[in-house]
Design a protein around this motif. Structure first.
Motif, short mmCIF file in Angstrom:
data_model
loop_
_atom_site.label_atom_id
_atom_site.label_comp_id
_atom_site.label_asym_id
_atom_site.label_seq_id
_atom_site.Cartn_x
_atom_site.Cartn_y
_atom_site.Cartn_z
N PHE A 1 2.41 8.71 2.22
CA PHE A 1 1.46 7.91 2.98
C PHE A 1 2.18 6.78 3.73
O PHE A 1 1.89 6.51 4.91
CB PHE A 1 0.41 7.31 2.04
CG PHE A 1 -0.74 6.68 2.75
CD1 PHE A 1 -1.90 7.41 3.00
CD2 PHE A 1 -0.69 5.36 3.19
CE1 PHE A 1 -2.97 6.84 3.67
CE2 PHE A 1 -1.75 4.78 3.85
CZ PHE A 1 -2.90 5.52 4.10
N GLY A 2 3.15 6.13 3.07
CA GLY A 2 3.84 5.01 3.68
C GLY A 2 4.68 5.41 4.88
O GLY A 2 4.65 4.74 5.92
N LEU A 3 5.43 6.52 4.76
CA LEU A 3 6.25 6.96 5.89
C LEU A 3 5.39 7.48 7.03
O LEU A 3 5.74 7.32 8.21
CB LEU A 3 7.23 8.03 5.42
CG LEU A 3 8.30 7.55 4.42
CD1 LEU A 3 9.24 8.67 4.04
CD2 LEU A 3 9.09 6.35 4.98
N SER A 4 4.26 8.11 6.70
CA SER A 4 3.34 8.55 7.75
C SER A 4 2.79 7.35 8.52
O SER A 4 2.69 7.39 9.75
CB SER A 4 2.18 9.34 7.12
OG SER A 4 2.64 10.51 6.48
N THR A 5 2.46 6.29 7.80
CA THR A 5 1.99 5.06 8.45
C THR A 5 3.06 4.49 9.36
O THR A 5 2.79 4.05 10.49
CB THR A 5 1.59 4.01 7.40
OG1 THR A 5 0.57 4.54 6.56
CG2 THR A 5 1.08 2.74 8.06
N LEU A 6 4.32 4.50 8.89
CA LEU A 6 5.43 3.94 9.66
C LEU A 6 5.65 4.70 10.97
O LEU A 6 5.74 4.09 12.05
CB LEU A 6 6.71 3.98 8.81
CG LEU A 6 7.99 3.46 9.48
CD1 LEU A 6 7.89 1.97 9.72
CD2 LEU A 6 9.21 3.79 8.62
N PHE A 7 5.71 6.05 10.87
CA PHE A 7 6.06 6.85 12.05
C PHE A 7 4.89 7.09 13.00
O PHE A 7 5.09 7.15 14.22
CB PHE A 7 6.65 8.19 11.61
CG PHE A 7 8.01 8.07 10.99
CD1 PHE A 7 9.09 7.58 11.72
CD2 PHE A 7 8.23 8.41 9.66
CE1 PHE A 7 10.35 7.45 11.16
CE2 PHE A 7 9.48 8.29 9.09
CZ PHE A 7 10.55 7.82 9.84
#
Length: 320
Positions: free
Chosen positions: A41-47
């Motif tokens: 979830f965190g990396l999806s939010t970042l990218f």
């Protein structure tokens, strides 16, 4: 709309104890699996949000990465302790006790360290609200001395309370740390408040590096403290990725709300803990944790007190 976003964590986080219990596994597997879900979830939010909306100044800012990663380490301590407490005390007992301690500690930290309670009236009503919250949580966890219900074979009150104490301290620092670093000047006001004073860029940019800190912290705890390195990659760990995804939705909503001047840290943290309703009654009716009629009366009264206390804290601005 701001208040609706602030209520999302209550639903998401209130479901965490129920979902991880349904997914099965040990506390270590639940902790690690949840962090893997949070990482996705965190990396999806970042990218897919931070980079296109806020740009590289936020997505790749080294100070934001430091704040996020350290916040994630604190979260890993909080989550591991909470899952241990759920195993030893049960979700319907561990959840309200965890909730009360988080409400009390987060509200007091936001009020005293971040300066969100600015008048004597706010402090008086705030402290009364915390008393209501703590009293309510204690009522929800009271045993019935006449109960004939067979105890949980994993029950360990002392171990559960120690785990809850460590968990509450970890969650307190995870909640407060991003705004605390702004308070002391490590994060500038301009970086913290963009765009338009809402703080949306900063708080969403934290989520990516935070998720990496969560995974690192979970691996350290699982291998060197829980000593479950040999069993951490079993199926239960991967099933608990779902727990982490659900938690991630609540996490980003909480940080957006904490940065929003209309809500603030104390209110956002308090409203997020109304998941006590979901967690407590879900543990009873979904996980079938047995309670006597006397205990149910205490639980209902205790839940009402927690909600009243949380509502008062979320409206302390009216007493300024």
């Amino acid at each position: 709309m701001a208040m609706l976003i602030a209520l999302i964590p209550a639903l998401a986080w209130g479901s965490v104890g129920i979902v991880t219990t349904k997914m099965g596994g040990t506390a270590a597997q639940g902790t690690l699996g949840m962090t893997l879900g949070a990482l996705i979830f965190g990396l999806s939010t970042l990218f897919f949000y931070v980079m296109p909306a806020a740009g590289a100044d936020y997505a790749l800012n080294p100070r934001i990465w430091i704040v996020g990663a350290v916040s994630g380490l604190f979260w890993a301590v909080g989550t591991a302790g909470q899952f241990v407490a759920f195993k030893k005390l049960g979700v319907s007992v561990g959840n309200p006790l965890s909730t009360a301690s988080q409400i009390a500690l987060n509200a007091l930290m936001a009020a005293s360290v971040l300066g969100e309670w600015t008048t004597g009236k706010m402090w008086i009503f705030g402290l009364l609200a915390i008393v209501a919250v703590v009293t309510g949580a204690v009522l929800t966890s009271l045993p019935d001395p006449d109960s004939q219900i067979a105890p949980n074979p994993e029950h360990d009150a002392k171990g559960g309370y120690i785990a809850l104490t460590l968990s509450s301290l970890g969650f307190m620092m995870y909640f407060v740390f991003p705004n605390l670093l702004n308070k002391i000047g490590f994060i500038s006001d301009a970086l913290h408040s963009a765009p338009d004073g809402s703080g949306l860029h900063y708080m969403t940019a934290i989520v990516g590096p935070q998720s990496i800190g969560q995974v690192v912290g979970a691996l350290i705890i699982v291998m060197f403290i829980m000593h479950e390195g040999k069993t951490m990659w079993q199926p239960a760990t991967f099933r608990n990725i779902l727990t982490g995804l659900i938690w991630g939705v609540g996490n980003i909503a909480m940080f957006i709300s904490a940065a929003n001047p209309e809500i603030g840290q104390a209110t956002a943290a308090t409203l997020s803990q109304l998941g006590i309703i979901v967690g407590t009654f879900g543990g009873i009716y979904i996980l079938h944790e047995k309670k006597t009629s006397r205990q149910m009366k205490y639980i209902i009264l205790g839940t009402v007190l927690v909600v009243i206390g949380a509502v008062i804290i979320s409206n302390l601005g009216n007493f300024a």
